[in-house]
Design a protein around this motif. Structure first.
Motif, PDB file in Angstrom:
ATOM      1  N   ARG A  26    -103.105 109.935 -39.655  1.00 50.81           N
ATOM      2  CA  ARG A  26    -102.512 111.274 -39.790  1.00 50.81           C
ATOM      3  C   ARG A  26    -102.663 111.693 -41.233  1.00 50.81           C
ATOM      4  N   SER A  27    -103.200 112.884 -41.444  1.00 53.33           N
ATOM      5  CA  SER A  27    -103.371 113.419 -42.794  1.00 53.33           C
ATOM      6  C   SER A  27    -102.070 114.008 -43.316  1.00 53.33           C
ATOM      7  N   HIS A  28    -101.938 114.064 -44.627  1.00 53.91           N
ATOM      8  CA  HIS A  28    -100.778 114.699 -45.246  1.00 53.91           C
ATOM      9  C   HIS A  28    -100.635 116.126 -44.726  1.00 53.91           C
ATOM     10  N   GLY A  29     -99.420 116.509 -44.354  1.00 42.87           N
ATOM     11  CA  GLY A  29     -99.147 117.869 -43.919  1.00 42.87           C
ATOM     12  C   GLY A  29     -99.568 118.191 -42.492  1.00 42.87           C
ATOM     13  N   LYS A  30    -100.087 117.223 -41.760  1.00 44.05           N
ATOM     14  CA  LYS A  30    -100.525 117.454 -40.379  1.00 44.05           C
ATOM     15  C   LYS A  30     -99.511 116.871 -39.404  1.00 44.05           C
ATOM     16  N   ASP A  31     -99.505 117.404 -38.183  1.00 45.46           N
ATOM     17  CA  ASP A  31     -98.532 116.959 -37.186  1.00 45.46           C
ATOM     18  C   ASP A  31     -99.145 116.110 -36.082  1.00 45.46           C
ATOM     19  N   ALA A  32    -100.428 115.821 -36.157  1.00 41.95           N
ATOM     20  CA  ALA A  32    -101.087 115.054 -35.103  1.00 41.95           C
ATOM     21  C   ALA A  32    -101.930 113.937 -35.710  1.00 41.95           C
ATOM     22  N   TYR A  33    -102.085 112.881 -34.930  1.00 43.74           N
ATOM     23  CA  TYR A  33    -102.963 111.779 -35.304  1.00 43.74           C
ATOM     24  C   TYR A  33    -104.361 112.057 -34.785  1.00 43.74           C
ATOM     25  N   TYR A  34    -105.355 111.423 -35.419  1.00 45.23           N
ATOM     26  CA  TYR A  34    -106.724 111.551 -34.956  1.00 45.23           C
ATOM     27  C   TYR A  34    -107.444 110.236 -35.225  1.00 45.23           C
ATOM     28  N   LEU A  35    -108.575 110.044 -34.552  1.00 44.21           N
ATOM     29  CA  LEU A  35    -109.393 108.875 -34.838  1.00 44.21           C
ATOM     30  C   LEU A  35    -109.963 109.030 -36.240  1.00 44.21           C
ATOM     31  N   ALA A  70    -120.530 104.902 -28.945  1.00 42.77           N
ATOM     32  CA  ALA A  70    -119.689 104.584 -27.791  1.00 42.77           C
ATOM     33  C   ALA A  70    -119.767 105.728 -26.779  1.00 42.77           C
ATOM     34  N   PHE A  71    -119.410 106.932 -27.207  1.00 38.95           N
ATOM     35  CA  PHE A  71    -119.449 108.123 -26.353  1.00 38.95           C
ATOM     36  C   PHE A  71    -119.153 109.340 -27.212  1.00 38.95           C
ATOM     37  N   THR A  72    -119.306 110.508 -26.636  1.00 40.65           N
ATOM     38  CA  THR A  72    -118.992 111.762 -27.312  1.00 40.65           C
ATOM     39  C   THR A  72    -118.010 112.541 -26.456  1.00 40.65           C
ATOM     40  N   VAL A  73    -117.024 113.150 -27.108  1.00 39.35           N
ATOM     41  CA  VAL A  73    -116.049 113.990 -26.404  1.00 39.35           C
ATOM     42  C   VAL A  73    -116.057 115.381 -27.024  1.00 39.35           C
ATOM     43  N   ARG A  74    -115.556 116.319 -26.266  1.00 36.42           N
ATOM     44  CA  ARG A  74    -115.457 117.695 -26.739  1.00 36.42           C
ATOM     45  C   ARG A  74    -114.107 118.247 -26.299  1.00 36.42           C
ATOM     46  N   ALA A  75    -113.409 118.923 -27.222  1.00 40.02           N
ATOM     47  CA  ALA A  75    -112.079 119.453 -26.925  1.00 40.02           C
ATOM     48  C   ALA A  75    -111.765 120.588 -27.885  1.00 40.02           C
ATOM     49  N   ALA A  76    -110.750 121.372 -27.538  1.00 39.59           N
ATOM     50  CA  ALA A  76    -110.286 122.433 -28.435  1.00 39.59           C
ATOM     51  C   ALA A  76    -109.868 121.810 -29.760  1.00 39.59           C
ATOM     52  N   ALA A  77    -110.210 122.464 -30.852  1.00 45.08           N
ATOM     53  CA  ALA A  77    -109.879 121.960 -32.186  1.00 45.08           C
ATOM     54  C   ALA A  77    -108.394 122.156 -32.458  1.00 45.08           C
ATOM     55  N   HIS A  78    -107.737 121.082 -32.863  1.00 45.18           N
ATOM     56  CA  HIS A  78    -106.303 121.112 -33.149  1.00 45.18           C
ATOM     57  C   HIS A  78    -106.032 121.928 -34.411  1.00 45.18           C
ATOM     58  N   GLY A  79    -105.138 122.898 -34.311  1.00 43.76           N
ATOM     59  CA  GLY A  79    -104.733 123.671 -35.474  1.00 43.76           C
ATOM     60  C   GLY A  79    -105.750 124.686 -35.958  1.00 43.76           C
ATOM     61  N   GLY A  83    -111.045 129.326 -29.565  1.00 39.22           N
ATOM     62  CA  GLY A  83    -112.494 129.400 -29.482  1.00 39.22           C
ATOM     63  C   GLY A  83    -113.206 128.403 -30.387  1.00 39.22           C
ATOM     64  N   THR A  84    -112.437 127.570 -31.082  1.00 36.62           N
ATOM     65  CA  THR A  84    -113.032 126.538 -31.919  1.00 36.62           C
ATOM     66  C   THR A  84    -112.876 125.199 -31.212  1.00 36.62           C
ATOM     67  N   GLU A  85    -113.990 124.490 -31.061  1.00 31.27           N
ATOM     68  CA  GLU A  85    -113.985 123.186 -30.418  1.00 31.27           C
ATOM     69  C   GLU A  85    -114.490 122.114 -31.370  1.00 31.27           C
ATOM     70  N   VAL A  86    -114.096 120.886 -31.081  1.00 31.74           N
ATOM     71  CA  VAL A  86    -114.591 119.725 -31.807  1.00 31.74           C
ATOM     72  C   VAL A  86    -115.504 118.952 -30.866  1.00 31.74           C
ATOM     73  N   ALA A 117     -98.444 110.336 -27.312  1.00 30.52           N
ATOM     74  CA  ALA A 117     -98.459 110.365 -28.775  1.00 30.52           C
ATOM     75  C   ALA A 117     -98.932 111.736 -29.221  1.00 30.52           C
ATOM     76  N   PRO A 118     -98.465 112.184 -30.386  1.00 32.42           N
ATOM     77  CA  PRO A 118     -98.950 113.463 -30.924  1.00 32.42           C
ATOM     78  C   PRO A 118    -100.348 113.296 -31.505  1.00 32.42           C
ATOM     79  N   VAL A 119    -101.358 113.528 -30.675  1.00 31.23           N
ATOM     80  CA  VAL A 119    -102.747 113.371 -31.101  1.00 31.23           C
ATOM     81  C   VAL A 119    -103.506 114.671 -30.884  1.00 31.23           C
ATOM     82  N   SER A 120    -104.608 114.823 -31.602  1.00 30.35           N
ATOM     83  CA  SER A 120    -105.469 115.993 -31.418  1.00 30.35           C
ATOM     84  C   SER A 120    -106.099 115.933 -30.028  1.00 30.35           C
TER      85      SER A 120
END
Length: 132
Positions: A26-35, A70-79, A83-86, A117-120
């Motif tokens: 989790r980055s400073h100032g962020k509310d979600a965890y990410y890989l 391993a694999f690739t995923v696609r999802a809406a970008a957190h925050g 219309g922005t995806e990761v 868990a609060p994740v992206s």
């Protein structure tokens, strides 16, 4: 006004412990965890970006020749704007050192992929993939 989707390209490291939990950050100032990982620089390969980002964020040295897709995923970008995806390419890799928060990372955690868990969105998609 365009309906085009903006895609943010990212790379991420999947590290599991002996209990099957996955390392997240989790980055400073962020509310979600990410890989852990990040965006490749222009002209930088995914492998080089992953090695650089993990060194910067976690103080760990990935062994470049062990980096494997391993694999690739696609999802809406957190925050980000609607219309922005990761698009997140996930990799495994051997490493040297113990992950610790560095740079913009406030904390690390080990999550059960099945647990809430609060994740992206992209991290949730990756955790779901790990569950099969």
């Amino acid at each position: 006004m365009s309906d085009a989707v903006k895609v943010v390209e990212k790379v991420a490291w999947i590290l599991r412990d002996g209990d099957g939990r996955v390392l997240v950050a989790r980055s400073h100032g962020k509310d979600a965890y990410y890989l852990p990982g990040g965006k490749p620089e222009p002209g930088e390969s995914d492998r080089d970006a992953l090695v650089r980002e993990i060194r910067e964020e976690l103080g760990v040295v990935l062994v470049p020749e062990t980096v494997a897709p391993a694999f690739t995923v696609r999802a809406a970008a957190h925050g980000k704007a609607a219309g922005t995806e990761v698009r997140m390419a996930c990799y495994t890799a051997g490493h040297r050192g113990t992950p610790e928060p560095h740079a913009e990372i406030a904390e690390l955690a080990w999550l059960d992929p099945a647990g809430p868990a609060p994740v992206s969105g992209a991290t949730r998609a990756a955790l779901d993939r790990l569950l099969g």
